[in-house]
Scaffold this active site. Structure first.
Site, PDB file in Angstrom:
ATOM      1  N   GLU A   1     -25.993  33.871  64.955  1.00  0.00           N
ATOM      2  CA  GLU A   1     -24.808  34.630  65.334  1.00  0.00           C
ATOM      3  C   GLU A   1     -24.342  34.214  66.733  1.00  0.00           C
ATOM      4  OE1 GLU A   1     -25.845  38.942  64.527  1.00  0.00           O
ATOM      5  OE2 GLU A   1     -27.659  37.871  63.893  1.00  0.00           O
TER       6      GLU A   1
ATOM      7  N   HIS B   1     -21.659  37.414  60.642  1.00  0.00           N
ATOM      8  CA  HIS B   1     -23.075  37.706  60.380  1.00  0.00           C
ATOM      9  C   HIS B   1     -23.535  37.079  59.061  1.00  0.00           C
ATOM     10  CE1 HIS B   1     -26.884  39.734  60.593  1.00  0.00           C
ATOM     11  NE2 HIS B   1     -26.513  40.520  61.587  1.00  0.00           N
TER      12      HIS B   1
ATOM     13  N   HIS C   1     -23.926  46.641  66.209  1.00  0.00           N
ATOM     14  CA  HIS C   1     -22.895  45.984  65.387  1.00  0.00           C
ATOM     15  C   HIS C   1     -21.676  46.865  65.117  1.00  0.00           C
ATOM     16  CE1 HIS C   1     -25.351  42.552  65.042  1.00  0.00           C
ATOM     17  NE2 HIS C   1     -26.020  42.845  63.951  1.00  0.00           N
TER      18      HIS C   1
END
Length: 355
Positions: free
Chosen positions: A319, A184, A113
């Site tokens: 996501e 997210h 991420h």
């Protein structure tokens, strides 16, 4: 910055100076009294209030009451814009035009991420805002977290009168780079409790199997006759405890589904309904993949806005994305952005009350 009226909540817990920039909380509302809050800290979707079957406004997006909690929580991604690369890159390394790039390793030996800083820990600039929409901007400098190129990124949240939250990403670069942006948000359509009995469907015939480090092994597998078949509406818990090594690797669902759609078309990716609230959420995206995460590593560390703790499987994520580790998998859709081109990605979360 465009001239437009500023709509924000004067909530001191969201007003903080971080690295010389001011954070705040911004409110969006449509004609049906659906409401959402966005923060420029991490360009985050903080909450979303939707009427349940009795007409009671229910917050379906899990989040916190203060910026400090987002900063200190070990689960830092709640509601955030994720970048430069959402999901995992194996061994924190990739190669472009024979040049190797070493990234921050923040998930064991892997990059997750966007790294330790990532876009989720950045204060974004507010470009414009009105009662329905907010646009935020961030310039990620060349070399940040190991990525090449100066990357200019925009995210726009729009709450429509059709009860949709539209999230649009655009980005440009001055060097060849890789990019994979997502939001997210953690969802609980009942507003609290576990999500085991939420009813989920995912428009995918195939998924990408993972290894024990949650990295795709590079193959494509059918969902047929596996716990990953959500082509028909199914309780999240229906097969989550099956004796399946993929589920054991993920401690539940933490997998990328390959959506049944054409390139770049906005198409239905998933639908989910709260078993108690009867609130339904349909997800449409231009992205080729969808990461379904069933909240397996939530551990009750935090108290959420609704007053309940974020215990295991009290929320789930859908996501929309390019596939994990695409820079290292030639058979996956390319995540390369070329100077002169514009990265574009759109996802729509449509809410309704499904009696």
């Amino acid at each position: 910055m465009q001239e437009s009226p500023i709509v924000f909540e004067k909530k001191k817990s969201f007003q903080k100076t971080i690295n010389g920039k001011q954070t705040n909380l911004f409110r969006l509302q449509n004609k049906n009294n659906f409401q959402a809050h966005i923060s420029n800290y991490g360009a985050r979707w903080i909450n979303m209030y939707v009427p349940d079957k009795m007409g009671k406004l229910t917050n379906v997006v899990a989040g916190f009451d203060a910026i400090e909690t987002y900063q200190t929580s070990s689960t830092a991604y709640y509601g955030a814009t994720i970048g430069r690369y959402a999901n995992r890159i194996a061994d924190g390394v990739f190669t472009l035009q024979n040049q190797e790039y070493i990234l921050d390793k923040n998930n064991g030996n892997n990059h997750l991420h966007g790294g330790n800083k990532g876009f989720h820990n950045t204060v974004w600039d507010v470009e414009s805002i009105n009662k329905n929409s907010i646009s935020l901007k961030y310039l990620s400098p060349d070399g940040e977290e190991g990525y090449p190129g100066n990357l200019e990124v925009f995210v726009r949240y729009t709450l429509t009168d059709d009860n949709e939250m539209i999230i649009e990403f655009t980005a440009t670069t001055d060097q060849l780079t890789v990019i994979n942006l997502t939001n997210h948000a953690y969802f609980n359509l009942n507003g609290g409790g576990n999500i085991n009995d939420h009813i989920l469907s995912i428009n995918a015939d195939n998924y990408t199997p993972i290894n024990k480090h949650l990295i795709p092994i590079g193959s494509i597998a059918t969902v047929s006759n596996t716990p990953f078949d959500f082509r028909q509406s199914t309780k999240i818990s229906e097969h989550i405890n099956d004796d399946d090594f993929q589920l054991k690797y993920g401690n539940g669902y933490d997998h990328n589904f390959i959506l049944n759609k054409k390139n770049n078309e906005l198409a239905l990716a998933a639908s989910v309904k709260g078993d108690l609230s009867k609130i339904k959420m349909d997800v449409f995206t231009t992205e080729p993949g969808l990461q379904f995460y069933s909240g397996n590593f939530m551990d009750g560390e935090n108290v959420l806005t609704n007053g309940y703790t974020d215990d295991r499987r009290t929320a789930f994520c859908l996501e929309t994305q390019h596939f994990p580790d695409s820079p290292n998998k030639e058979n996956f859709p390319s995540a390369i952005l070329i100077p002169g081109d514009t990265y574009q990605s759109s996802t729509v979360f449509r809410f309704s009350n499904d009696q």
